[in-house]
Design a protein around this motif. Structure first.
Motif, PDB file in Angstrom:
ATOM      1  N   LYS A 152       0.878  -1.397  -0.005  1.00 27.52           N
ATOM      2  CA  LYS A 152      -0.119   0.050  -0.058  1.00 27.52           C
ATOM      3  C   LYS A 152       0.706   1.211   0.103  1.00 27.52           C
ATOM      4  O   LYS A 152       0.847   2.328  -0.786  1.00 27.52           O
ATOM      5  CB  LYS A 152      -1.013  -0.033   1.221  1.00 27.52           C
ATOM      6  CG  LYS A 152      -1.911   1.050   1.311  1.00 27.52           C
ATOM      7  CD  LYS A 152      -2.754   1.257   2.441  1.00 27.52           C
ATOM      8  CE  LYS A 152      -3.785   2.394   2.703  1.00 27.52           C
ATOM      9  NZ  LYS A 152      -4.596   2.206   3.663  1.00 27.52           N
ATOM     10  N   HIS A 168       0.796   0.717  -4.380  1.00 28.53           N
ATOM     11  CA  HIS A 168      -0.494   1.551  -4.445  1.00 28.53           C
ATOM     12  C   HIS A 168       0.000   3.156  -4.768  1.00 28.53           C
ATOM     13  O   HIS A 168      -0.665   3.924  -5.548  1.00 28.53           O
ATOM     14  CB  HIS A 168      -1.405   1.031  -3.397  1.00 28.53           C
ATOM     15  CG  HIS A 168      -2.932   1.836  -3.853  1.00 28.53           C
ATOM     16  ND1 HIS A 168      -3.874   1.805  -3.179  1.00 28.53           N
ATOM     17  CD2 HIS A 168      -3.483   2.374  -4.887  1.00 28.53           C
ATOM     18  CE1 HIS A 168      -5.058   2.181  -3.765  1.00 28.53           C
ATOM     19  NE2 HIS A 168      -4.797   2.636  -4.705  1.00 28.53           N
ATOM     20  N   TYR A 169       0.507   3.439  -3.528  1.00 27.24           N
ATOM     21  CA  TYR A 169       1.057   4.923  -3.415  1.00 27.24           C
ATOM     22  C   TYR A 169       1.572   5.463  -4.466  1.00 27.24           C
ATOM     23  O   TYR A 169       1.434   6.460  -5.004  1.00 27.24           O
ATOM     24  CB  TYR A 169       1.656   5.352  -2.185  1.00 27.24           C
ATOM     25  CG  TYR A 169       1.803   6.734  -1.738  1.00 27.24           C
ATOM     26  CD1 TYR A 169       0.978   7.431  -1.258  1.00 27.24           C
ATOM     27  CD2 TYR A 169       3.139   7.291  -2.058  1.00 27.24           C
ATOM     28  CE1 TYR A 169       1.007   8.726  -1.168  1.00 27.24           C
ATOM     29  CE2 TYR A 169       3.549   8.595  -1.689  1.00 27.24           C
ATOM     30  CZ  TYR A 169       2.316   9.287  -1.402  1.00 27.24           C
ATOM     31  OH  TYR A 169       2.466  10.728  -1.114  1.00 27.24           O
ATOM     32  N   MET A 171       1.758   3.943  -7.504  1.00 24.37           N
ATOM     33  CA  MET A 171       1.061   3.469  -8.756  1.00 24.37           C
ATOM     34  C   MET A 171       2.102   2.871  -9.737  1.00 24.37           C
ATOM     35  O   MET A 171       2.276   3.236 -10.893  1.00 24.37           O
ATOM     36  CB  MET A 171       0.202   4.678  -9.491  1.00 24.37           C
ATOM     37  CG  MET A 171      -1.153   5.099  -8.765  1.00 24.37           C
ATOM     38  SD  MET A 171      -2.147   3.713  -8.610  1.00 24.37           S
ATOM     39  CE  MET A 171      -2.744   3.588 -10.019  1.00 24.37           C
ATOM     40  N   ARG A 175       0.755  -2.464  -9.724  1.00 28.53           N
ATOM     41  CA  ARG A 175      -0.352  -1.886  -9.092  1.00 28.53           C
ATOM     42  C   ARG A 175      -1.387  -1.687 -10.462  1.00 28.53           C
ATOM     43  O   ARG A 175      -2.632  -1.802 -10.416  1.00 28.53           O
ATOM     44  CB  ARG A 175      -0.433  -0.538  -8.360  1.00 28.53           C
ATOM     45  CG  ARG A 175      -1.613   0.011  -7.907  1.00 28.53           C
ATOM     46  CD  ARG A 175      -2.411  -1.200  -6.714  1.00 28.53           C
ATOM     47  NE  ARG A 175      -3.536  -0.591  -6.659  1.00 28.53           N
ATOM     48  CZ  ARG A 175      -4.560  -1.245  -5.485  1.00 28.53           C
ATOM     49  NH1 ARG A 175      -3.901  -2.134  -4.791  1.00 28.53           N
ATOM     50  NH2 ARG A 175      -5.814  -0.801  -5.415  1.00 28.53           N
ATOM     51  N   TYR A 238      -7.592   5.820  -5.136  1.00 27.59           N
ATOM     52  CA  TYR A 238      -6.489   6.677  -4.725  1.00 27.59           C
ATOM     53  C   TYR A 238      -6.851   7.736  -3.885  1.00 27.59           C
ATOM     54  O   TYR A 238      -6.371   8.216  -2.791  1.00 27.59           O
ATOM     55  CB  TYR A 238      -5.318   6.916  -6.102  1.00 27.59           C
ATOM     56  CG  TYR A 238      -4.238   7.424  -5.351  1.00 27.59           C
ATOM     57  CD1 TYR A 238      -3.109   6.613  -5.383  1.00 27.59           C
ATOM     58  CD2 TYR A 238      -4.060   8.705  -4.891  1.00 27.59           C
ATOM     59  CE1 TYR A 238      -1.647   6.879  -5.197  1.00 27.59           C
ATOM     60  CE2 TYR A 238      -2.762   9.174  -4.722  1.00 27.59           C
ATOM     61  CZ  TYR A 238      -1.604   8.187  -4.703  1.00 27.59           C
ATOM     62  OH  TYR A 238      -0.577   8.692  -4.451  1.00 27.59           O
ATOM     63  N   GLU A 239      -7.672   8.629  -4.447  1.00 27.86           N
ATOM     64  CA  GLU A 239      -8.181   9.896  -3.797  1.00 27.86           C
ATOM     65  C   GLU A 239      -8.873   9.816  -2.803  1.00 27.86           C
ATOM     66  O   GLU A 239      -8.772  10.586  -1.639  1.00 27.86           O
ATOM     67  CB  GLU A 239      -8.877  10.872  -4.960  1.00 27.86           C
ATOM     68  CG  GLU A 239      -9.347  12.296  -4.729  1.00 27.86           C
ATOM     69  CD  GLU A 239     -10.117  12.724  -5.548  1.00 27.86           C
ATOM     70  OE1 GLU A 239      -9.634  13.806  -6.133  1.00 27.86           O
ATOM     71  OE2 GLU A 239     -11.457  12.169  -5.954  1.00 27.86           O
ATOM     72  N   TRP A 242      -6.053   8.994   0.094  1.00 31.26           N
ATOM     73  CA  TRP A 242      -5.037  10.039   0.465  1.00 31.26           C
ATOM     74  C   TRP A 242      -5.271  11.213   0.252  1.00 31.26           C
ATOM     75  O   TRP A 242      -4.507  12.347   0.253  1.00 31.26           O
ATOM     76  CB  TRP A 242      -3.596   9.551  -0.526  1.00 31.26           C
ATOM     77  CG  TRP A 242      -2.904   8.313   0.172  1.00 31.26           C
ATOM     78  CD1 TRP A 242      -2.385   8.136   1.365  1.00 31.26           C
ATOM     79  CD2 TRP A 242      -2.918   7.260  -0.539  1.00 31.26           C
ATOM     80  NE1 TRP A 242      -1.897   7.076   1.366  1.00 31.26           N
ATOM     81  CE2 TRP A 242      -2.187   6.392   0.252  1.00 31.26           C
ATOM     82  CE3 TRP A 242      -3.140   6.710  -1.760  1.00 31.26           C
ATOM     83  CZ2 TRP A 242      -2.107   5.140  -0.199  1.00 31.26           C
ATOM     84  CZ3 TRP A 242      -3.000   5.557  -2.185  1.00 31.26           C
ATOM     85  CH2 TRP A 242      -2.226   4.602  -1.144  1.00 31.26           C
ATOM     86  N   HIS A 248       0.642  14.000  -3.801  1.00 34.55           N
ATOM     87  CA  HIS A 248       0.474  12.286  -3.805  1.00 34.55           C
ATOM     88  C   HIS A 248       0.646  11.880  -5.194  1.00 34.55           C
ATOM     89  O   HIS A 248       0.017  12.329  -6.204  1.00 34.55           O
ATOM     90  CB  HIS A 248      -0.830  11.863  -3.175  1.00 34.55           C
ATOM     91  CG  HIS A 248      -0.900  12.304  -1.838  1.00 34.55           C
ATOM     92  ND1 HIS A 248      -0.148  12.071  -0.769  1.00 34.55           N
ATOM     93  CD2 HIS A 248      -1.862  13.119  -1.128  1.00 34.55           C
ATOM     94  CE1 HIS A 248      -0.430  12.533   0.363  1.00 34.55           C
ATOM     95  NE2 HIS A 248      -1.520  13.111   0.160  1.00 34.55           N
ATOM     96  N   GLY A 250       0.026   9.425  -7.155  1.00 37.73           N
ATOM     97  CA  GLY A 250      -1.232   8.789  -8.128  1.00 37.73           C
ATOM     98  C   GLY A 250      -2.181   9.967  -8.597  1.00 37.73           C
ATOM     99  O   GLY A 250      -3.016   9.472  -9.318  1.00 37.73           O
ATOM    100  N   ASN A 251      -2.253  10.918  -7.890  1.00 33.33           N
ATOM    101  CA  ASN A 251      -3.250  11.992  -8.124  1.00 33.33           C
ATOM    102  C   ASN A 251      -2.815  12.664  -9.521  1.00 33.33           C
ATOM    103  O   ASN A 251      -3.481  13.590 -10.188  1.00 33.33           O
ATOM    104  CB  ASN A 251      -3.426  13.008  -7.052  1.00 33.33           C
ATOM    105  CG  ASN A 251      -4.383  12.629  -5.981  1.00 33.33           C
ATOM    106  OD1 ASN A 251      -5.162  11.667  -6.163  1.00 33.33           O
ATOM    107  ND2 ASN A 251      -3.974  12.961  -4.845  1.00 33.33           N
TER     108      ASN A 251
END
Length: 278
Positions: A152, A168-169, A171, A175, A238-239, A242, A248, A250-251
């Protein structure tokens, strides 16, 4: 952004509508019509093992797994949650995990129950078996993919070295592949399971009321899905975890999946900050 539960009564109204339609239908055509097999030229034929196989599969593929899909897609941010001030609500994840694991166990039990006893030879039974085994293989892929989805990361679950790095964080390709496969395979598996159910009902020549009840139930799921989608509840995972801050990583990449909604990042971040200053 603050979500309210003012529209929750729509779900109850949907089920009451379904019950009312069923009552009117019974009064109009008579109870005997509902008890008649789908094909009135042959009898309704099903043994003990097949009947319990069918019941368990309906619980899995028409109740548990669809509920898990709704939770994962539409309830990452729950009504009343003060997002983005309150992030990473695990309710959807726990419900999704419980529904999927419970469904997988029940599906395996249903297969074990019928496997030694029933091998019908009709073309309908052959299609039902092909769809059923395909669905089970896809279900196994879903479970395996979930276990191999990676770490994660992020500020709430840093790596062992203290960094925020995580599949995940950040990406990572691992993931990204998981999300594309898990989402697309999940919807395909559900649709195939419904097709398998239809062929199974026809094979045993089930009473009409069974097909009608399942059709109403599936329609209620589809209407609920479309209603939630229309009202912007398919939030980006994701949003939801976090927040919308572009700090971040992934955003800053495109969300995975069709119809996924993201907030206006700057507006939501400023809204949260302003409320904390009050």
């Amino acid at each position: 952004m603050r979500l309210t539960s003012s529209r929750a009564a729509a779900f109850g109204a949907l089920f009451l509508f379904g019950a009312a339609v069923s009552g009117v239908a019974i009064g109009f055509v008579g109870l005997e019509w509902f008890l008649t097999p789908l094909d009135f030229t042959r009898p309704h034929s099903i043994d003990f093992y097949a009947s319990w196989h069918a019941r368990l599969m309906v619980v899995t593929w028409s109740i548990l797994l669809p509920a898990g899909i709704l939770a994962a897609r539409f309830f990452k941010i729950v009504p009343g949650q003060d997002w983005p001030c309150v992030k990473d609500n695990p309710t959807w994840w726990k419900l999704h995990l419980w529904c999927q694991w419970s469904g997988a166990v029940i599906a395996l039990a249903a297969v074990a129950l019928i496997f030694p006893h029933v091998w019908r030879t009709s073309s309908t039974a052959a299609i039902h078996r092909w769809l059923g085994w395909s669905v089970l293989i896809l279900l196994g892929m879903q479970v395996a993919g979930g276990m191999l989805r990676g770490s994660k990361g992020g500020p709430t679950k840093p790596a062992d070295d203290g960094s925020w790095f995580g599949d995940h964080y950040n990406m990572t390709p691992r993931r990204v592949v998981f999300e594309y496969m898990h989402k697309s395979t999940g919807y395909a598996t559900l649709l195939m399971s419904w097709a398998a159910t239809c062929f199974g009902l026809w094979e045993v020549n089930a009473p009409r009321w069974m097909g009608l009840v399942l059709s109403i139930w599936w329609l209620a799921f589809i209407v609920t899905f479309l209603w939630l989608q229309h009202h912007g509840r398919a939030r980006d995972t994701y949003e939801a975890i976090w927040g919308p801050d572009p700090i971040h990583p992934g955003n800053n990449v495109r969300p995975i999946g069709w119809g996924i909604v993201r907030a206006t990042q700057r507006d939501d971040a400023e809204e949260c900050s302003s409320r904390h200053r009050l």
